[in-house]
Design an enzyme around this catalytic site. Structure first.
Site, PDB file in Angstrom:
ATOM      1  N   ASP A 187       7.850  -3.324   8.232  1.00 50.74           N
ATOM      2  CA  ASP A 187       7.363  -4.654   8.588  1.00 50.74           C
ATOM      3  C   ASP A 187       7.707  -5.693   7.522  1.00 50.74           C
ATOM      4  O   ASP A 187       7.613  -6.900   7.768  1.00 50.74           O
ATOM      5  CB  ASP A 187       5.851  -4.630   8.836  1.00 50.74           C
ATOM      6  CG  ASP A 187       5.035  -4.152   7.640  1.00 50.74           C
ATOM      7  OD1 ASP A 187       5.619  -3.770   6.611  1.00 50.74           O
ATOM      8  OD2 ASP A 187       3.789  -4.137   7.746  1.00 50.74           O
ATOM      9  N   GLU A 188       8.141  -5.235   6.346  1.00 50.27           N
ATOM     10  CA  GLU A 188       8.456  -6.175   5.268  1.00 50.27           C
ATOM     11  C   GLU A 188       9.672  -7.046   5.585  1.00 50.27           C
ATOM     12  O   GLU A 188       9.890  -8.064   4.934  1.00 50.27           O
ATOM     13  CB  GLU A 188       8.658  -5.427   3.948  1.00 50.27           C
ATOM     14  CG  GLU A 188       7.383  -4.781   3.437  1.00 50.27           C
ATOM     15  CD  GLU A 188       7.523  -4.231   2.026  1.00 50.27           C
ATOM     16  OE1 GLU A 188       8.107  -4.913   1.168  1.00 50.27           O
ATOM     17  OE2 GLU A 188       7.039  -3.105   1.793  1.00 50.27           O
TER      18      GLU A 188
ATOM     19  N   LYS B  59      18.867  13.519  -0.769  1.00 46.63           N
ATOM     20  CA  LYS B  59      19.575  13.475  -2.046  1.00 46.63           C
ATOM     21  C   LYS B  59      18.718  14.018  -3.187  1.00 46.63           C
ATOM     22  O   LYS B  59      19.207  14.342  -4.261  1.00 46.63           O
ATOM     23  CB  LYS B  59      19.985  12.020  -2.334  1.00 46.63           C
ATOM     24  CG  LYS B  59      20.863  11.831  -3.562  1.00 46.63           C
ATOM     25  CD  LYS B  59      21.174  10.349  -3.766  1.00 46.63           C
ATOM     26  CE  LYS B  59      21.998  10.119  -5.019  1.00 46.63           C
ATOM     27  NZ  LYS B  59      22.279   8.668  -5.238  1.00 46.63           N
ATOM     28  N   LEU B  60      17.402  14.105  -2.932  1.00 43.36           N
ATOM     29  CA  LEU B  60      16.421  14.542  -3.940  1.00 43.36           C
ATOM     30  C   LEU B  60      16.456  13.638  -5.172  1.00 43.36           C
ATOM     31  O   LEU B  60      16.596  14.097  -6.309  1.00 43.36           O
ATOM     32  CB  LEU B  60      16.639  16.009  -4.339  1.00 43.36           C
ATOM     33  CG  LEU B  60      16.397  17.040  -3.240  1.00 43.36           C
ATOM     34  CD1 LEU B  60      16.625  18.449  -3.769  1.00 43.36           C
ATOM     35  CD2 LEU B  60      14.986  16.912  -2.655  1.00 43.36           C
TER      36      LEU B  60
ATOM     37  N   LYS C 190       2.836   5.031  -5.402  1.00 42.28           N
ATOM     38  CA  LYS C 190       2.336   4.112  -4.390  1.00 42.28           C
ATOM     39  C   LYS C 190       0.829   3.900  -4.553  1.00 42.28           C
ATOM     40  O   LYS C 190       0.133   4.708  -5.170  1.00 42.28           O
ATOM     41  CB  LYS C 190       2.646   4.653  -2.995  1.00 42.28           C
ATOM     42  CG  LYS C 190       4.137   4.899  -2.745  1.00 42.28           C
ATOM     43  CD  LYS C 190       4.922   3.602  -2.640  1.00 42.28           C
ATOM     44  CE  LYS C 190       6.370   3.872  -2.243  1.00 42.28           C
ATOM     45  NZ  LYS C 190       7.103   2.667  -1.845  1.00 42.28           N
ATOM     46  N   LEU C 191       0.315   2.818  -3.972  1.00 43.89           N
ATOM     47  CA  LEU C 191      -1.042   2.361  -4.264  1.00 43.89           C
ATOM     48  C   LEU C 191      -2.112   3.452  -4.104  1.00 43.89           C
ATOM     49  O   LEU C 191      -2.827   3.761  -5.062  1.00 43.89           O
ATOM     50  CB  LEU C 191      -1.396   1.166  -3.365  1.00 43.89           C
ATOM     51  CG  LEU C 191      -2.837   0.654  -3.523  1.00 43.89           C
ATOM     52  CD1 LEU C 191      -3.030  -0.003  -4.885  1.00 43.89           C
ATOM     53  CD2 LEU C 191      -3.192  -0.317  -2.405  1.00 43.89           C
TER      54      LEU C 191
ATOM     55  N   LYS D 254      16.665  -3.551   3.827  1.00 49.50           N
ATOM     56  CA  LYS D 254      16.231  -2.952   5.088  1.00 49.50           C
ATOM     57  C   LYS D 254      16.570  -3.860   6.266  1.00 49.50           C
ATOM     58  O   LYS D 254      16.973  -3.394   7.335  1.00 49.50           O
ATOM     59  CB  LYS D 254      14.727  -2.661   5.060  1.00 49.50           C
ATOM     60  CG  LYS D 254      14.321  -1.568   4.079  1.00 49.50           C
ATOM     61  CD  LYS D 254      14.900  -0.210   4.452  1.00 49.50           C
ATOM     62  CE  LYS D 254      14.233   0.393   5.667  1.00 49.50           C
ATOM     63  NZ  LYS D 254      14.744   1.768   5.951  1.00 49.50           N
TER      64      LYS D 254
ATOM     65  N   ARG E  49       3.158  -9.152  -9.061  1.00 52.87           N
ATOM     66  CA  ARG E  49       4.565  -8.897  -8.770  1.00 52.87           C
ATOM     67  C   ARG E  49       5.264 -10.205  -8.379  1.00 52.87           C
ATOM     68  O   ARG E  49       4.687 -11.076  -7.750  1.00 52.87           O
ATOM     69  CB  ARG E  49       4.641  -7.897  -7.623  1.00 52.87           C
ATOM     70  CG  ARG E  49       6.012  -7.716  -7.023  1.00 52.87           C
ATOM     71  CD  ARG E  49       5.934  -6.968  -5.704  1.00 52.87           C
ATOM     72  NE  ARG E  49       5.499  -5.587  -5.862  1.00 52.87           N
ATOM     73  CZ  ARG E  49       5.010  -4.860  -4.871  1.00 52.87           C
ATOM     74  NH1 ARG E  49       4.850  -5.379  -3.679  1.00 52.87           N
ATOM     75  NH2 ARG E  49       4.657  -3.616  -5.091  1.00 52.87           N
TER      76      ARG E  49
ATOM     77  N   TYR F 286      14.413  -5.135  -1.767  1.00 52.34           N
ATOM     78  CA  TYR F 286      14.138  -3.993  -0.886  1.00 52.34           C
ATOM     79  C   TYR F 286      14.105  -4.422   0.571  1.00 52.34           C
ATOM     80  O   TYR F 286      14.821  -3.873   1.419  1.00 52.34           O
ATOM     81  CB  TYR F 286      12.806  -3.331  -1.258  1.00 52.34           C
ATOM     82  CG  TYR F 286      12.256  -2.470  -0.146  1.00 52.34           C
ATOM     83  CD1 TYR F 286      12.960  -1.369   0.316  1.00 52.34           C
ATOM     84  CD2 TYR F 286      11.037  -2.784   0.476  1.00 52.34           C
ATOM     85  CE1 TYR F 286      12.475  -0.593   1.365  1.00 52.34           C
ATOM     86  CE2 TYR F 286      10.552  -2.012   1.516  1.00 52.34           C
ATOM     87  CZ  TYR F 286      11.269  -0.922   1.955  1.00 52.34           C
ATOM     88  OH  TYR F 286      10.797  -0.165   2.997  1.00 52.34           O
TER      89      TYR F 286
ATOM     90  N   HIS G  80       5.320 -11.665  -4.415  1.00 53.82           N
ATOM     91  CA  HIS G  80       4.433 -10.698  -3.761  1.00 53.82           C
ATOM     92  C   HIS G  80       3.959 -11.232  -2.407  1.00 53.82           C
ATOM     93  O   HIS G  80       3.330 -12.288  -2.322  1.00 53.82           O
ATOM     94  CB  HIS G  80       3.229 -10.423  -4.670  1.00 53.82           C
ATOM     95  CG  HIS G  80       2.562  -9.128  -4.388  1.00 53.82           C
ATOM     96  ND1 HIS G  80       1.537  -8.635  -5.162  1.00 53.82           N
ATOM     97  CD2 HIS G  80       2.757  -8.196  -3.412  1.00 53.82           C
ATOM     98  CE1 HIS G  80       1.141  -7.465  -4.701  1.00 53.82           C
ATOM     99  NE2 HIS G  80       1.864  -7.191  -3.622  1.00 53.82           N
TER     100      HIS G  80
END
Length: 345
Positions: free
Chosen positions: A126-127, A34-35, A192-193, A157, A276, A153, A279
């Site tokens: 894995d979340e 979808k960009l 991202k981190l 998933k 967060r 999120y 978290h």
């Protein structure tokens, strides 16, 4: 063999496109994206001229568009990387995560049912398992670990995973699912981190770390992940879930310090921001099943992978400097600029 890769202009999806075109020169690879903010067409510039590659700008939630594409291309395999994937963004706006990650998955599987495929593969995380306590390093996520999500999120998933397994049981759709740990490597989006810390350190900007930075993640080099998915779609058992982990557990703060050391930057750049909401403390995957059944093991140790990743960002500044603008800058300011920065002691 024709393969549709959704989300193929994103970080892992693009790396998988490169892997498939290199590993299977006779395959036709159709990239659907979808960009949105994290999809970057310039990532794919080196394969745009490949006669076995086609890019299609399309939202996986667009049922009419997806059906038209399936009718044209008659895919044998569909790998779904397309997802809204940033936890902070899901906390700010959960709705779009439910739309893309669950309803988009439904549209894809309906297209697979209508036009027929050999394999539908869902790329998960894995979340969906929640987190593990820091004081129990002996505990790992297995495929039998109950789903216990912490964010919109991960909930989206997990919902998609359950839907995929339901389509297998109800409609006998030939599916597989992989749940991976944190990926890193080339073309990782700069929010991202690891890429964020690299970019900020190079610019001598503050390095924002949530809380004390004690959260532990299992890091998987993206090329190792691509090899795992390749094995699953070709040799994995239909209806099965495979955990894909790197056996590279690291505290966030230690990763940031390592990046500072590699780039010759002072740790005084590190700043601690308000943690967060919800978290997760530790993720750790047991990849025994995929090793025993398919012979997969991660090949890249974190010490080597992080050096390769940092070098890639040094060699490809044009790619990420073009991204760090516009909406991303506004989002960065919203997420970090309004929080109190606590100097590291």
């Amino acid at each position: 063999m024709t393969v549709i890769v959704t989300g193929g202009a994103g970080f892992i999806g693009a790396n998988f496109v490169f892997h498939m075109l290199a590993a299977y020169p006779s395959y036709r690879v159709i990239c659907v994206d979808k960009l949105t903010y994290a999809g970057n067409l310039s990532t794919l510039k080196d394969v745009m001229g490949n006669s076995n590659f086609r890019f299609v700008k399309l939202d996986i939630c667009d049922r009419e568009g997806m059906y038209k594409l399936f009718k044209e291309e008659k895919p044998d395999i569909v790998i779904n990387f397309a997802a809204e994937s940033h936890v902070d963004r899901s906390i700010e706006n959960p709705e779009i995560f439910l739309q893309t990650n669950i309803l988009g998955t439904q549209v894809l599987m309906d297209a697979c049912r209508k036009y027929g495929i050999q394999r539908y593969h869902q790329v998960s995380t894995d979340e969906v398992y929640g987190d593990l306590p820091l004081d129990r390093p002996d505990l790992f996520f297995t495929e039998e670990t109950p789903i216990h999500t912490s964010s919109p999120y991960s909930s989206s998933k997990a919902g998609a995973d359950l839907l995929v397994l339901a389509y297998h049981r109800t409609y006998e759709l030939p599916v597989t699912i992989s749940r991976c740990s944190n990926n890193y490597g080339p073309y990782h989006f700069p929010e991202k981190l690891i890429p964020l810390m690299i970019a900020n350190a190079l610019a001598d900007k503050p390095l924002p770390v949530y809380g004390e930075g004690l959260n532990v993640r299992d890091w998987l080099y993206v090329e190792d992940h691509c090899r795992a998915i390749d094995l699953i779609i070709h040799k994995g058992r239909v209806g099965e879930v495979y955990n894909v982990g790197g056996h590279n557990e690291m505290k966030n703060i230690d990763i940031v310090k390592l990046i500072c050391k590699e780039l010759g930057k002072p740790e005084s750049l590190i700043t601690h921001v308000e943690d967060r909401k919800g978290h997760d403390m530790r993720y750790a995957i047991d990849p025994t099943k995929i090793h025993n059944e398919l012979g997969w093991l991660p090949e890249t140790k974190f010490a080597d992978g992080i050096k390769k990743t940092i070098q890639w960002y040094l060699d490809n500044k044009d790619w990420w400097e073009e991204i760090i603008s516009g909406e991303y800058q506004n989002y960065y300011k919203k997420m970090y600029g309004e929080r109190e920065l606590i100097s590291i002691g």
